[in-house]
Design an enzyme around this catalytic site. Sequence first.
Site, PDB file in Angstrom:
ATOM      1  N   LYS B 114      77.118 -40.444  22.717  1.00  0.00           N
ATOM      2  CA  LYS B 114      78.338 -41.175  22.726  1.00  0.00           C
ATOM      3  C   LYS B 114      79.476 -40.219  22.537  1.00  0.00           C
ATOM      4  CE  LYS B 114      77.134 -45.693  20.954  1.00  0.00           C
ATOM      5  NZ  LYS B 114      77.072 -46.555  19.646  1.00  0.00           N
ATOM      6  N   ASN B 115      79.760 -39.314  23.689  1.00  0.00           N
ATOM      7  CA  ASN B 115      80.768 -38.253  23.525  1.00  0.00           C
ATOM      8  C   ASN B 115      81.363 -38.300  25.123  1.00  0.00           C
ATOM      9  OD1 ASN B 115      81.324 -35.481  24.281  1.00  0.00           O
ATOM     10  ND2 ASN B 115      81.045 -35.060  21.885  1.00  0.00           N
TER      11      ASN B 115
END
Lengths: 408, 291
Positions: B114-115
């Site tokens: 989630k980056n």
Amino acid sequence: MEKKLYLRNILDIRKSKNRTESYPTKSSEEQSDVEDSVLKKYEDLHIKLKINPNLPELLKEQHKKYLLSTIVYLSHAYECLDASRPWLCYWILHPLSLMGVRLDDTRKSHIVKFLGKCQSPSGGFGGGPGQFPHLAATYSAVNALVILGTEEAYNIIDRKKLQEFLLSVRQPDGSFAMHIGGEIDIRGAYCALAVASLTGILTMDLFKDTAEWIVSCQTYEGGFSGCPGMEAHGGYAFCGLSALVILQKGHLCDKQALLRWLVHRQMRLEGGFQGRTNKLVDGCYSFWQGGAFPLLYSLLAKDGNTPQDHLFDERALQEYLLICCQSPTGGLLDKPGKIRDVFHTCYTLSGLSVAQHFLEEIRILGPSKNGIACTHPLYNIRPDIVRKALLYYNNLGTPKQENQTGNM
Amino acid sequence: MSDYSSDENEGEFVLYRNRPEWRDVTPVKQDDGEEPVVAIDYTEAYEDCYDYFRAVLKTKEVSERALELTQTASYLNPANYTVWQYRREILKGLNKDLNEELDFIQKVILKQSKNYQVWHHRRVLVEWLQDASKEKYLTEAVLAKDAKNYHAWQHRQWVIKTFNLYDGELEYIDTLLSDDVRNNSAWNQRLLLHDKGGLSKNKHVTKFCEELYKSGNHSPFLLAVLVDMCYEQVNEGGGDSVYTLERAKELCSDLMTKYDTVRAKYWQYMIDTIEKKAREGTEDEAGSSTN
């Protein structure tokens, strides 16, 4: 005019539990778990009310204390935000300003000087001293400086260089990359428009075709996605709508579809908002989704459909924020069971502000001391602070004009 | 703690300031100014690594050791976009084997899915290589753990559109929807493959909805779709459609009072809006008949 709001009937809340239609899936199971934890909070409150009828209270003093302590010191758990330090400044300063906290001039000057260290020689701001300039870091630094509102804060922004930075990340189709060589998405367009309009350097050349690109991000659901084709999402919907409004091109999107998508993101039992269809409630969407409403009201009004009232349930949202999102020791959070952080503290309180204000009216759940200031939905800064900055920069003129006078 | 490979080989992590190969470099402290704010109490390893990263950035050093340093720096903070951007400059400068870099970033993505920065790094590599053969597999591995991961879907859409990899997508979406029919990301992906048109004009849709309604189903989502169809038909003049203002009023009242009370104000607003549309429609007709 102030109107007092009352809690929803607990029997009604119980009845709004999600129906899985005898077909449970991972999504509905996670949803049920959250509903159980939220319902427990509401049930507990109804017991506590018998002892203290003033509940629910906004724990202002605790939140102030928490925020003020983070200005000075953050533990190494914040290393993951080491490339977002201007964000940290904004996430702290904005909720403090909503709660009416005034920092002394020395403290303000320290923050200004630190943000100055984050400004890049090539324009714009980086996530920390010496980091490459980045649009999100630039947005949060400019917002923080505008909130600080001193002459020193206004003047530290090199507007000429900022304009050059914005031009360097602009793409031929009107979209914006977050940094040179960085990813392109709708955040870029919003951040660029927000800082350009606030500091008085917005030109139509810089944003040619941007509105059309943003409109191409509106999905069949009605919300906006990060880039064309993706799923509608609360954060991106806020960026898309605000960006269009800044460009005065709100009429280009499908307002009715956006409204339908937005209202359906409010959770029946929880009262807070989810970010996407069939995802879980999160306090931060109180602002990302909630903040879109006032913008949409202004667009609907232009069509002669002026809403006479909030189009979401502002009472249910305040319930969620006050009863489910406050840490007893200060700071706010996503949902019960999560830990507090400054990001959620900023956006939950911003969402609370939206829920408490409808045009000139004030609607407060709980005692009237729960009231906080209004926020400008385009920038998420207090409107009086926005006006002061706009006035200051408009008097300076565009950077080009400055040069011309310099040459004369 | 050392770099990404530390899970496999348990070697002792040595601070950069104690490494002989870095002896010629003077570390550069972070310049927070005299009165730092939002100051992070960095761990020793973090501060040490970034002191050397700043030194390398300052001299624009392009070398194997600098490449290794960016690996540690990105491990310590995967959201530091400056590190990733500089790493790409080194990769180009040293003409590195980008397939090795693909393997490396795959490991990172599986841990940090989630980056923004790690996915963007992957995308740039795929663009440089013009090889998207491993991308569907990677996104499927991430979506297997979190079927709604936005970054994974965005990457997947990009490779499908850019490299024309539509084959098999419908089948993949079907498996995800049979796992969880409420996965809205999968429904969104399905739309990528289909044309969009007015709901009220699609006989399959209207028949299906009306049968559901007659069977006693009063799900607020079903009722909301029926209201949308009324809005669509009234807005377009309607003709002999069953989707009328009266039908909309009935549905909205049920939603307001029984099935969707949290949105009561919205359903009232919808009644008002559709009523206004209907009025405008009749006025237009009256106007045109007198001409």
